[in-house]
Design an enzyme around this catalytic site. Sequence first.
Site, PDB file in Angstrom:
ATOM      1  N   LYS A 146       2.374   4.403   1.178  1.00 39.92           N
ATOM      2  CA  LYS A 146       2.324   5.181   2.551  1.00 39.92           C
ATOM      3  C   LYS A 146       1.851   6.686   2.329  1.00 39.92           C
ATOM      4  O   LYS A 146       2.838   7.454   1.895  1.00 39.92           O
ATOM      5  CB  LYS A 146       3.840   5.157   3.304  1.00 39.92           C
ATOM      6  CG  LYS A 146       3.683   5.500   4.602  1.00 39.92           C
ATOM      7  CD  LYS A 146       5.143   4.893   5.330  1.00 39.92           C
ATOM      8  CE  LYS A 146       5.087   5.101   6.699  1.00 39.92           C
ATOM      9  NZ  LYS A 146       5.122   6.437   7.120  1.00 39.92           N
TER      10      LYS A 146
ATOM     11  N   GLU B  29       0.985  -1.213  -0.120  1.00 40.90           N
ATOM     12  CA  GLU B  29      -0.002   0.106   0.180  1.00 40.90           C
ATOM     13  C   GLU B  29       0.699   1.234  -0.028  1.00 40.90           C
ATOM     14  O   GLU B  29       1.875   1.284   0.784  1.00 40.90           O
ATOM     15  CB  GLU B  29      -0.796   0.123   1.266  1.00 40.90           C
ATOM     16  CG  GLU B  29      -1.725  -1.233   1.450  1.00 40.90           C
ATOM     17  CD  GLU B  29      -2.488  -1.176   3.028  1.00 40.90           C
ATOM     18  OE1 GLU B  29      -2.510  -0.205   3.535  1.00 40.90           O
ATOM     19  OE2 GLU B  29      -2.792  -2.291   3.257  1.00 40.90           O
TER      20      GLU B  29
ATOM     21  N   CYS C  46      18.918  43.409 -15.474  1.00 37.80           N
ATOM     22  CA  CYS C  46      20.205  44.261 -15.907  1.00 37.80           C
ATOM     23  C   CYS C  46      19.933  44.894 -16.943  1.00 37.80           C
ATOM     24  O   CYS C  46      19.103  44.524 -18.123  1.00 37.80           O
ATOM     25  CB  CYS C  46      21.326  43.086 -16.048  1.00 37.80           C
ATOM     26  SG  CYS C  46      22.618  43.799 -17.299  1.00 37.80           S
TER      27      CYS C  46
ATOM     28  N   CYS D  59      25.497  43.018 -22.032  1.00 43.37           N
ATOM     29  CA  CYS D  59      25.811  42.112 -21.031  1.00 43.37           C
ATOM     30  C   CYS D  59      26.019  40.570 -21.729  1.00 43.37           C
ATOM     31  O   CYS D  59      25.350  40.128 -22.298  1.00 43.37           O
ATOM     32  CB  CYS D  59      24.725  41.967 -20.097  1.00 43.37           C
ATOM     33  SG  CYS D  59      24.624  40.994 -18.621  1.00 43.37           S
TER      34      CYS D  59
ATOM     35  N   ASP E 288       1.248  10.421   3.119  1.00 47.62           N
ATOM     36  CA  ASP E 288       1.748  11.401   3.917  1.00 47.62           C
ATOM     37  C   ASP E 288       0.897  12.188   4.459  1.00 47.62           C
ATOM     38  O   ASP E 288       0.590  13.284   4.217  1.00 47.62           O
ATOM     39  CB  ASP E 288       3.044  12.268   2.917  1.00 47.62           C
ATOM     40  CG  ASP E 288       4.128  12.671   4.085  1.00 47.62           C
ATOM     41  OD1 ASP E 288       4.069  12.227   5.128  1.00 47.62           O
ATOM     42  OD2 ASP E 288       5.319  13.332   3.685  1.00 47.62           O
TER      43      ASP E 288
ATOM     44  N   CYS F  41      28.050  42.473 -15.905  1.00 45.45           N
ATOM     45  CA  CYS F  41      28.410  43.479 -16.855  1.00 45.45           C
ATOM     46  C   CYS F  41      28.587  44.794 -16.162  1.00 45.45           C
ATOM     47  O   CYS F  41      29.170  45.713 -16.886  1.00 45.45           O
ATOM     48  CB  CYS F  41      27.773  43.460 -18.185  1.00 45.45           C
ATOM     49  SG  CYS F  41      26.004  44.487 -18.086  1.00 45.45           S
TER      50      CYS F  41
ATOM     51  N   TYR G 226      -6.867   2.298   5.971  1.00 46.65           N
ATOM     52  CA  TYR G 226      -6.036   1.186   5.759  1.00 46.65           C
ATOM     53  C   TYR G 226      -6.187   0.051   6.806  1.00 46.65           C
ATOM     54  O   TYR G 226      -5.143  -0.954   6.633  1.00 46.65           O
ATOM     55  CB  TYR G 226      -4.659   1.804   5.570  1.00 46.65           C
ATOM     56  CG  TYR G 226      -4.045   2.481   6.795  1.00 46.65           C
ATOM     57  CD1 TYR G 226      -3.760   2.219   8.148  1.00 46.65           C
ATOM     58  CD2 TYR G 226      -3.935   4.090   6.420  1.00 46.65           C
ATOM     59  CE1 TYR G 226      -3.616   2.862   9.044  1.00 46.65           C
ATOM     60  CE2 TYR G 226      -3.148   4.759   7.679  1.00 46.65           C
ATOM     61  CZ  TYR G 226      -3.139   4.101   8.730  1.00 46.65           C
ATOM     62  OH  TYR G 226      -2.486   4.979   9.874  1.00 46.65           O
TER      63      TYR G 226
ATOM     64  N   LYS H 170      10.415   3.428   2.735  1.00 47.31           N
ATOM     65  CA  LYS H 170      10.627   4.659   2.486  1.00 47.31           C
ATOM     66  C   LYS H 170      11.197   5.275   1.122  1.00 47.31           C
ATOM     67  O   LYS H 170      11.997   4.494   0.817  1.00 47.31           O
ATOM     68  CB  LYS H 170      11.411   5.526   3.588  1.00 47.31           C
ATOM     69  CG  LYS H 170      10.843   5.366   4.886  1.00 47.31           C
ATOM     70  CD  LYS H 170       9.398   6.393   4.883  1.00 47.31           C
ATOM     71  CE  LYS H 170       9.224   6.955   6.430  1.00 47.31           C
ATOM     72  NZ  LYS H 170       9.990   7.877   6.917  1.00 47.31           N
TER      73      LYS H 170
ATOM     74  N   CYS I  52      24.937  45.042 -12.396  1.00 51.62           N
ATOM     75  CA  CYS I  52      24.843  43.886 -12.884  1.00 51.62           C
ATOM     76  C   CYS I  52      26.210  43.012 -12.482  1.00 51.62           C
ATOM     77  O   CYS I  52      27.347  43.515 -12.749  1.00 51.62           O
ATOM     78  CB  CYS I  52      24.807  43.533 -14.217  1.00 51.62           C
ATOM     79  SG  CYS I  52      24.940  42.205 -14.941  1.00 51.62           S
TER      80      CYS I  52
HETATM   81  S1  IVH Z   1      -0.491   0.810   8.993  1.00 47.96           S
HETATM   82  C1  IVH Z   1       0.215  -1.144  12.852  1.00 47.96           C
HETATM   83  N1  IVH Z   1      -0.839   1.772   6.299  1.00 47.96           N
HETATM   84  O1  IVH Z   1       2.317   5.369   8.323  1.00 47.96           O
HETATM   85  C2  IVH Z   1       0.123  -0.445  11.330  1.00 47.96           C
HETATM   86  N2  IVH Z   1      -0.005   3.182   7.998  1.00 47.96           N
HETATM   87  O2  IVH Z   1       4.650   4.901  10.455  1.00 47.96           O
HETATM   88  C3  IVH Z   1       0.047   0.983  11.531  1.00 47.96           C
HETATM   89  N3  IVH Z   1       0.553   5.265   7.178  1.00 47.96           N
HETATM   90  O3  IVH Z   1       1.143   6.264  11.647  1.00 47.96           O
HETATM   91  C4  IVH Z   1       0.087   1.738  10.175  1.00 47.96           C
HETATM   92  N4  IVH Z   1      -0.045   4.822   5.241  1.00 47.96           N
HETATM   93  O4  IVH Z   1       0.131   7.587   9.852  1.00 47.96           O
HETATM   94  C5  IVH Z   1      -0.402   2.046   7.645  1.00 47.96           C
HETATM   95  N5  IVH Z   1      -1.144   2.452   4.303  1.00 47.96           N
HETATM   96  C6  IVH Z   1      -0.853   2.625   5.528  1.00 47.96           C
HETATM   97  C7  IVH Z   1      -0.257   3.714   5.795  1.00 47.96           C
HETATM   98  C8  IVH Z   1       0.124   4.109   7.004  1.00 47.96           C
HETATM   99  C9  IVH Z   1       0.652   5.959   6.034  1.00 47.96           C
HETATM  100  C10 IVH Z   1       1.145   6.071   8.189  1.00 47.96           C
HETATM  101  C11 IVH Z   1       0.481   6.421   9.662  1.00 47.96           C
HETATM  102  C12 IVH Z   1       1.065   5.665  10.545  1.00 47.96           C
HETATM  103  C13 IVH Z   1       2.513   5.622  10.089  1.00 47.96           C
HETATM  104  C14 IVH Z   1       3.356   4.584  10.586  1.00 47.96           C
END
Ligand code: IVH
Length: 678
Positions: free
Chosen positions: A119, A117, A430, A436, A121, A415, A229, A318, A412
């Site tokens: 991650k 999945e 300039c 220039c 932000d 020049c 999630y 990451k 400048c």
């Molecule tokens: S699972 C026990 N799934 O990442 C598992 N977390 O470092 C708990 N996050 O605090 C999280 N996308 O804010 C999970 N697809 C995803 C996620 C996700 C973002 C964030 C979440 C969590 C942090 C963990």
Amino acid sequence: MTQVSADIRQRVEALRAALDDHNYHYYVLDDPRIPDAEYDRLFRELQSLEAEYPELVSDESPTRRVGSTAETSFQEVIHRLPMLSLDNAFSDDELREFDRRVRDRLSTDEPIEYVCEPKLDGLAVSLHYEQGVLIRAATRGDGYAGEDITANIRTIPSVPLKLRGSNIPELVEVRGEVYMPKAGFEKLNARLATQGEKTFVNPRNAAAGSLRQKKSTVTAKRPLELCAYSMAVTDESLLPETHWDSLQTVREWGFRINPEMRKAQGADACLDAYNELMQKRESLPYEIDGIVFKVNRIDLQQQLGFVSRAPRWAIAHKFPAQEELTVIEDVEFQVGRTGAVTPVARLKPVFVGGVTVSNATLHNMDEVRRLDVHIGDTVFIRRAGDVIPQVVKVVVEKRPQDAADVAMPTHCPVCDSDIVQIEGEAVARCSGGLYCPAQRKEAIRHYASRKALDIEGLGDKLIDVLVDDGMVKTVADLYRLTKFQLSSLERMGDKSASNLIAAIDRSRNPVLWRFIYALGIREVGEATAKGLASYFGSLEAISQASDEALQEVPDVGPIVAGHVRSFFDQPHNQETLEALKDAGVVWQQEQVTDRGARPLAGQTWVLTGTLSQMTRDQAKEMLEALGAKVAGSVSKKTACVVAGEAAGSKLAKAEQLGLPVLDEAGLRALLDEHGLTV
Ligand code: IVH
């Protein structure tokens, strides 16, 4: 109390169901079924029915997402099940080690099925539903206790206030990420900036800031979304067999889940998913900072369990960070090919967005002031995708005592011509356009272009070679090129060399407007060049004209006049014009149009006091017919003041400034002289 008819009750229920359904199609299925305008109509109908029949108002109604101005106190919430975090894998090897550990613990050599999945932000939230109705939402906090943010969460359109479908457990908890899509973030920041408010550094901070608003009406205006999630139920026998299936269930209940989610068997397939998602990263409408791999089978998850604060069955891999902190060691000024002078931050090198960055543009001085950048400051550098690195924020707390201001140079750096910033423009430039070195290639390219002096055969590549080899420094040098020199260049035959010499020769006698256009003065296009040529008749007249006189030309306002003036004020540009003359370039004079009849062109006059033989408006009209501008106040730039009877403070000021003053008789004499009578 009014008796609410069954019809009305039904209509209200039907509207709520329809709106919920449209929301679901829009946010969860990404497949809107009706136009926004139709949605708005249904919404308003429901709103007005609820206003008319308050007894029908319900917390689960889609109209109740607008929030409230009552201040939230963010009460502490103890999580029933702790909200854990994830371990990180920083390399492919670490991911393989993770997979190895999982298989060792499960005593298997079979490939494990993982769910991959994105991650997101944003911020983790926990949502509790009782009998299918949202009763509480909380932040993660320290994992054990968070804050109650129910009022704010309710304003997010992709959060179901009531779960869809049947078969919903008595109590469920759904967890997910609240985030702000990139487009919404840009719009929000633009709005905050125009309101003079602080902008957010990135979508994550914007999402966090929006969720922490005391008034949920403010949160309601922020473009937040939720992506689910995970789910948790008190009765574990209700859990599906796999994480994947549990997310499908959550989706049926009305939550958005991530469309990029997929399954992968074993570590190699996970790494493929990682690389593919990284490729996609930039094009996704929201920010992600990595990928999460989760063992799919719930029974295996349960066998693996947890260690300290993270599950053994999941790991985050990451992506390279897009933001890092570093120090601005200096600010230098770069001159672009069109003369724009740009402040550039020289940074202590920092690895960000997958590359080492040691420079970041600061765009212009407005931006330097907006960010409050000083030399020595610690700053956030952001590099997302192929976008050039940006300074997004100064960490003011880390500013050293000896931090230095950033000041735009007056000359400048390339020049030494004056740097000018015309009022109303963000960019400083300039003014040595013809001379220039930074602007050389562009100046020559423009001079030779078809609409300018149309020198056939002098293309961009050849200009590069001529300038790089030092054969041509300014346009005047073109006229000194010899066939011998040219034919020594690579890929330049005798014939092309002769043709080019002939083409350069043919450009020696241009009509005035083309020559003016060819000088490449900022904002002087063909039409303005023609206007200047026919108004002034000669280059000398233009180069000596005052700001005011220039503005007499149709379409020339203060900005263009400013550019023309600063161009001719530069000694280096004048030298190049002289060099052109020496090289035998003779621009033709032009017939002056309608200037003979405008002897006061470029002058500003002021009328004051009462005139006896004509009205002020008549006097104004006639002065304007002679080319003057008639202004309401006296300054040292005023050319002349006409003082009628009982003239007061304006006359006094004129005398104080030693300006010429005409009485009514004097004015009449002047008008007479030019054939104007009242
Ligand atoms: S699972 C026990 N799934 O990442 C598992 N977390 O470092 C708990 N996050 O605090 C999280 N996308 O804010 C999970 N697809 C995803 C996620 C996700 C973002 C964030 C979440 C969590 C942090 C963990």
